[in-house]
Design a protein around this motif. Sequence first.
Motif, PDB file in Angstrom:
ATOM      1  N   ASP A 146       0.838  -1.199   0.000  1.00  0.00           N
ATOM      2  CA  ASP A 146       0.000   0.000   0.000  1.00  0.00           C
ATOM      3  C   ASP A 146       0.880   1.259   0.000  1.00  0.00           C
ATOM      4  O   ASP A 146       0.697   2.179   0.805  1.00  0.00           O
ATOM      5  CB  ASP A 146      -0.950  -0.024   1.216  1.00  0.00           C
ATOM      6  CG  ASP A 146      -1.970   1.109   1.187  1.00  0.00           C
ATOM      7  OD1 ASP A 146      -2.186   1.688   0.110  1.00  0.00           O
ATOM      8  OD2 ASP A 146      -2.544   1.406   2.251  1.00  0.00           O
ATOM      9  N   ASP A 288      -1.544   9.031  10.247  1.00  0.00           N
ATOM     10  CA  ASP A 288      -2.277   8.369   9.176  1.00  0.00           C
ATOM     11  C   ASP A 288      -3.490   7.607   9.708  1.00  0.00           C
ATOM     12  O   ASP A 288      -3.400   6.891  10.696  1.00  0.00           O
ATOM     13  CB  ASP A 288      -1.310   7.392   8.476  1.00  0.00           C
ATOM     14  CG  ASP A 288      -1.977   6.646   7.353  1.00  0.00           C
ATOM     15  OD1 ASP A 288      -2.265   7.295   6.344  1.00  0.00           O
ATOM     16  OD2 ASP A 288      -2.230   5.441   7.496  1.00  0.00           O
ATOM     17  N   ASP A 400      -3.495  10.168  -2.777  1.00  0.00           N
ATOM     18  CA  ASP A 400      -4.739   9.391  -2.719  1.00  0.00           C
ATOM     19  C   ASP A 400      -5.746   9.921  -3.739  1.00  0.00           C
ATOM     20  O   ASP A 400      -5.497  10.900  -4.428  1.00  0.00           O
ATOM     21  CB  ASP A 400      -5.327   9.454  -1.307  1.00  0.00           C
ATOM     22  CG  ASP A 400      -4.552   8.555  -0.337  1.00  0.00           C
ATOM     23  OD1 ASP A 400      -4.016   7.517  -0.776  1.00  0.00           O
ATOM     24  OD2 ASP A 400      -4.496   8.900   0.859  1.00  0.00           O
TER      25      ASP A 400
HETATM   26  C1  GLC Z   1      -4.005   6.845   4.338  1.00  0.00           C
HETATM   27  C2  GLC Z   1      -3.057   6.966   3.178  1.00  0.00           C
HETATM   28  C3  GLC Z   1      -3.423   5.986   2.122  1.00  0.00           C
HETATM   29  C4  GLC Z   1      -3.397   4.587   2.703  1.00  0.00           C
HETATM   30  C5  GLC Z   1      -4.245   4.492   3.964  1.00  0.00           C
HETATM   31  C6  GLC Z   1      -4.008   3.225   4.724  1.00  0.00           C
HETATM   32  O1  GLC Z   1      -5.291   7.184   4.001  1.00  0.00           O
HETATM   33  O2  GLC Z   1      -3.059   8.279   2.695  1.00  0.00           O
HETATM   34  O3  GLC Z   1      -2.586   6.087   1.006  1.00  0.00           O
HETATM   35  O4  GLC Z   1      -3.878   3.673   1.770  1.00  0.00           O
HETATM   36  O5  GLC Z   1      -3.952   5.543   4.856  1.00  0.00           O
HETATM   37  O6  GLC Z   1      -2.792   3.263   5.399  1.00  0.00           O
END
Ligand code: GLC
Length: 643
Positions: A146, A288, A400
């Motif tokens: 991810d 995050d 994102d």
């Molecule tokens: C946040 C990040 C995204 C990621 C998510 C899970 O939203 O910006 O890119 O997929 O967290 O960690």
Amino acid sequence: MNEGVSAPLALDADSMEARQQFLAMLPRDQHALADQRLALAGNDLIDALTALYGHTEGFSSWLSTLFAQLGRQASLRPAELVALDMEREKQPDWFVRQRMLGYSAYVDRFGGDLRGVAGRIGHLQALGVDYLHLLPFLRARSGDSDGGFAVASFEEVEPALGSMDDLQALARALRTAGISLCSDLVLNHVADEHAWARAAIAGDPAMRAFFHVFPDRTLPDAYESTVGQVFPQTAPGNFTRVPGLGWTWTTFYPYQWDLNYAHPPVFAAMATALLGLANRGVEVFRLDSAPFLWKRLGTACVNEPEVHLLLAALRACTRLVAPGVLLKAEAIMPTTEVTRYFGRGALSGRECHLAYHTGLMAAAWAGLAEGSAQLPQQVIADTPANPPCTGWITYVRCHDDIVWNVLREQVESSGSVFRERIGAAADFLEGRTPGSFARGAAFQSSGPGAAVHGSNGMTASLVGLPDDPLATPDPAALRRFALLHALALWVGAVPLLYMGDELGQANNAASADAGLIAWDGRWLQRPALSLAALEALAAGKGVPAATFATLRALTAARRDPRWPAGHGAGVVEQPGKTLLVLHRGDDARAVFHFGEAPLDLDLEALGMGHGWSDAWASGAPAAAADDNTRRLAPWGALWRMRD
Ligand code: GLC
């Protein structure tokens, strides 16, 4: 659970003991300073933790161990960072006052590795950047991760990107250049390859308690009846069956295991991880997925009151150990929810310093698609004033998708049907509407007319700039680029540019990334920094020269001594579908025109006529007949300040 914290506790046995433990880790000559910080933040920390965990067995001894761990982190803090802390304690609004400009990038895509990022400091300085957010660079799980958001160790850098020493050296080089380093701290989950997860699989009950694990589907099904889905297509559901363990909570991808913050050692471990990185020189933490930290049956399991207590507790830890550090909430939520991450009631100003204004970002794109200022206007009207020493991170694009759900409140309160109206805006940005200038793509929705989830694409491709950096950009597309950035820079305390946007880079077309993009469409806006675009910039040619100059002009205007840093943006009442008129305090006003036709303005009527002058204007505004009128080009924008 009540939402606020109780009044400060008197010095009872627990808090006396905790303070002793903290001080015991520090040399005598640091006790006076530590005492002051304990007086300011010690009770806040104890109050928040008591509200969260006071009922748990062994709370008192856990608390004193935590304070000893915090004292140890304080004892390890390098002298240069202690000096920075003291400077910032004297100026707690430093990040709002300096009119900071942020920049966000993946390490590999921007500079190859951490050392390569140090080599790009000149590029950042040319842009006026003083805050660099590097997307996850800690050791991630192998294979799919991810984009690094599946962290396998908080103590190691991803080997391909460098080492902890490289991180420390980069942080120092950036600091010397006047740039604060921001790192992600992935709070909600760890990778299935993290040592905690591996130990849980191996049967260690202490580590199993770090996660939400269920023997069968009974509770997962009960939770699922009220919990939403983040990646409905690539990672449906919120639980993953792990052989030998059971059903494990995985809000995001199945390999990202949610941490169980109801278990006090999880908090202690994550606070230690944060402070360890702070001691390496990270100055800002992007927290995050913050809304997801607390689960409660029968709710959506986001934004629960305990989430705010946890963040206030983390903030109190930084106030004790690393008070120069800033916390930034990544809460992709409706505007009214996000504002709570600055803290409210007893926690006001004691939670996050910064939060992403996602609602404004999405509303600006919807506004562009609709040719209407209604949604941006409504979002700003719905944005309350910030508590002191807090500010918005504003942005046009990020790594994102453009998340549409954050606009539901504004769309529905204006009488529209969300799916229809936002579906139409998304269709436009995804280039499905005849005449659309945009070249984006849908994210996690199954095509036209289906549930609206998100839209992907680089700014340049969404506003209609050409793919070829050497092509001559269409002035109208350039004005659309300027319009969105002018809005972000007007509203935010810390506007955040997204890597590649300064060069007008188009959607990621690298054949090596085609598989990634097909799997997770967000890679469409994660290209490597284009060397061809950098060359065009150096030669003063094409799209990069034009977009870079636009951003330079905007950032220069923001550094105008008249810039009203101490004021947030507010809406000036103004009829007219396409025009957004904002003020910052009494002496600064701006207009943003979301329409495709030219627009004649009566500046006097807008309260920015005689006695005011332009601080910045997009494109070349036609010469005015007199001071009081102005013809705005399609998608034009203008900032004015009182002389
Ligand atoms: C946040 C990040 C995204 C990621 C998510 C899970 O939203 O910006 O890119 O997929 O967290 O960690």
